[in-house]
Design an enzyme around this catalytic site. Structure first.
Site, PDB file in Angstrom:
ATOM      1  N   THR A 199       0.862  -1.191   0.000  1.00 43.02           N
ATOM      2  CA  THR A 199       0.000   0.000   0.000  1.00 43.02           C
ATOM      3  C   THR A 199       0.894   1.236   0.000  1.00 43.02           C
ATOM      4  O   THR A 199       1.978   1.215   0.585  1.00 43.02           O
ATOM      5  CB  THR A 199      -0.883  -0.029   1.270  1.00 43.02           C
ATOM      6  OG1 THR A 199      -1.833  -1.072   1.112  1.00 43.02           O
ATOM      7  CG2 THR A 199      -1.607   1.278   1.510  1.00 43.02           C
ATOM      8  N   ARG A 221     -15.264  -6.178   0.334  1.00 42.07           N
ATOM      9  CA  ARG A 221     -14.497  -5.751   1.510  1.00 42.07           C
ATOM     10  C   ARG A 221     -13.766  -4.427   1.262  1.00 42.07           C
ATOM     11  O   ARG A 221     -13.139  -4.227   0.226  1.00 42.07           O
ATOM     12  CB  ARG A 221     -13.486  -6.845   1.866  1.00 42.07           C
ATOM     13  CG  ARG A 221     -12.615  -6.540   3.081  1.00 42.07           C
ATOM     14  CD  ARG A 221     -11.266  -5.948   2.706  1.00 42.07           C
ATOM     15  NE  ARG A 221     -10.412  -5.756   3.882  1.00 42.07           N
ATOM     16  CZ  ARG A 221      -9.277  -5.068   3.878  1.00 42.07           C
ATOM     17  NH1 ARG A 221      -8.854  -4.502   2.766  1.00 42.07           N
ATOM     18  NH2 ARG A 221      -8.574  -4.916   4.973  1.00 42.07           N
ATOM     19  N   THR A 274      -0.672   1.945   6.905  1.00 40.91           N
ATOM     20  CA  THR A 274      -0.643   0.720   6.119  1.00 40.91           C
ATOM     21  C   THR A 274      -0.619  -0.460   7.065  1.00 40.91           C
ATOM     22  O   THR A 274       0.081  -0.431   8.080  1.00 40.91           O
ATOM     23  CB  THR A 274       0.569   0.672   5.167  1.00 40.91           C
ATOM     24  OG1 THR A 274       0.593  -0.617   4.540  1.00 40.91           O
ATOM     25  CG2 THR A 274       1.892   0.920   5.868  1.00 40.91           C
ATOM     26  N   GLY A 275      -1.366  -1.490   6.735  1.00 38.94           N
ATOM     27  CA  GLY A 275      -1.395  -2.672   7.601  1.00 38.94           C
ATOM     28  C   GLY A 275      -2.742  -3.352   7.536  1.00 38.94           C
ATOM     29  O   GLY A 275      -3.496  -3.157   6.578  1.00 38.94           O
TER      30      GLY A 275
HETATM   31  N1  ASP Z   1      -4.434  -1.281   4.889  1.00 42.57           N
HETATM   32  C1  ASP Z   1      -4.687  -1.992   3.665  1.00 42.57           C
HETATM   33  C2  ASP Z   1      -6.021  -2.689   3.776  1.00 42.57           C
HETATM   34  O1  ASP Z   1      -6.311  -3.259   4.801  1.00 42.57           O
HETATM   35  C3  ASP Z   1      -3.635  -3.013   3.337  1.00 42.57           C
HETATM   36  C4  ASP Z   1      -2.202  -2.576   3.505  1.00 42.57           C
HETATM   37  O2  ASP Z   1      -1.941  -1.487   4.003  1.00 42.57           O
HETATM   38  O3  ASP Z   1      -1.299  -3.343   3.150  1.00 42.57           O
HETATM   39  O4  ASP Z   1      -6.756  -2.676   2.817  1.00 42.57           O
END
Ligand code: ASP
Length: 346
Positions: free
Chosen positions: A213, A241, A263-264
């Site tokens: 991301t 989702r 991000t996460g």
């Molecule tokens: N936060 C993003 C999500 O849950 C994924 C990511 O940051 O890697 O869609």
């Protein structure tokens, strides 16, 4: 944090495009305020032994190019909004990141894109979710902010709104990358073995491409902070989702005190209202940005079981990068011109 390169703003500006400071010399008394920018390309299991030197170099180069593009806007006295859009578009166009080209696949084998942007001085915000044909989702999120009466649009409605704007559209095949496709096949295999719905998180071992991301936060010469985030979400996601990235206060937030991009594992970031929480700790408790971010990322979020990280800066340009994963792709230029480009924990 020790910068890996140290350049003065002037040196860096001359590397990029020499003009803004030369022009400013004519206006002796009107020195622009210091500018700063910080970007991320996702957090996850980023460890040296899983990297080839070529891939490491490719990520560093992609981060540097995106950083320089945004910084260039700032030193030419462009707005923080324009700077972060520039950086994010470059990362969306790179197949290395989970945003735009290179986004992960849904359960149905599609790329469904989410993005958001917020500007701190007037609290304007725009977000989109589940878009499939807009080349640069961050530009559509910004159009929602500037050209609509709404903050968030999704799916077909967002695409319909996009058509009324001056934006670039692509065939959905444009977003395809082999390794994201392979990740989906892994996820589907895993799901069959588990006999239950298994969307893959950036940190999951079965996800052979675990992160990506993108986000950016900048402070411009007018003292305005802006923050933005763009993603393909999670591999094998279904049921429409939507993660934290397009949610203002979860994946992105900016006000006059700070700007943050996250991000996460989105489900945790939404419930912990991560980006707003960090700004609130700063605003109401007068906590320094790194302290506030560490409290949320290493304490609150970790206790809930949430993995990931954040980047951000405050109104003085103090930069923060905090994560509870093995690594986070990240890069910044601070107000003194110190450049940082890092992938791993240290
Ligand atoms: N936060 C993003 C999500 O849950 C994924 C990511 O940051 O890697 O869609």
């Amino acid at each position: 944090m020790k910068p890996i390169i140290k350049l003065t703003a002037l040196t860096l500006s001359s590397l990029i495009c020499f003009n803004s400071y030369a022009d400013n010399s004519k206006e002796e008394s009107k020195q622009p305020n210091p500018v700063a920018i910080v970007i991320h390309g996702g957090a996850g299991t980023i460890i040296k032994k899983n990297m080839t030197p070529e891939l490491e170099k490719a990520y560093k180069t992609a981060l540097k190019d995106a950083l320089v593009a945004g910084y260039h806007v700032l030193i030419n006295q462009g707005s923080s909004t324009e700077a972060i859009k520039k950086s994010i578009v470059m990362m969306e166009d790179s197949p290395l990141f989970n945003a735009g080209k290179g986004a992960v696949f849904t359960h149905e084998g599609k790329n469904s894109l989410d993005a958001s942007i917020m500007v701190g001085n007037d609290l304007t915000a725009g977000a989109i979710a589940g878009v499939e044909t807009v080349k640069n989702p961050i530009l559509l999120a910004d159009k929602v902010r500037t050209d609509s009466v709404h903050v968030m649009m999704s799916g077909k409605g967002a695409e319909q709104f996009a058509k009324s704007q001056d934006l670039e559209f692509v065939d959905p095949k444009y977003f395809f990358t082999q390794r994201r496709w392979d990740s989906l096949q892994n996820a589907l295999k895993h799901e069959k073995e588990q006999a239950s719905y298994t969307p893959l998180l950036p940190t999951d071992e079965a996800n052979n491409y675990k992160f990506g991301t993108v986000g950016a936060v900048a402070l411009d010469s007018n003292g305005v902070i802006a923050a933005a985030t763009s993603t393909g979400g999670m591999t094998n996601k279904r049921y429409g989702r939507i993660g934290d990235s397009p949610i203002i206060g979860a994946g992105t937030y900016a006000n006059q005190t700070c700007g943050i991009s996250a991000t996460g594992h989105g489900e945790y970031f939404i419930r912990a209202a991560v980006t707003y929480d960090i700004c609130a700790l700063m605003q109401y408790k007068e906590m320094p940005i790194s302290e506030a971010a560490d409290l949320v990322i290493h304490n609150k979020l970790k206790k809930m079981g949430g993995d990931g990280g954040v980047i951000g800066l405050d109104h003085q340009g103090n930069i923060m990068m905090s994560f509870n994963t093995h690594g986070m792709y990240r890069a910044s230029v601070d107000t003194a011109g110190n450049v940082t480009i890092k992938l791993y924990k240290d």
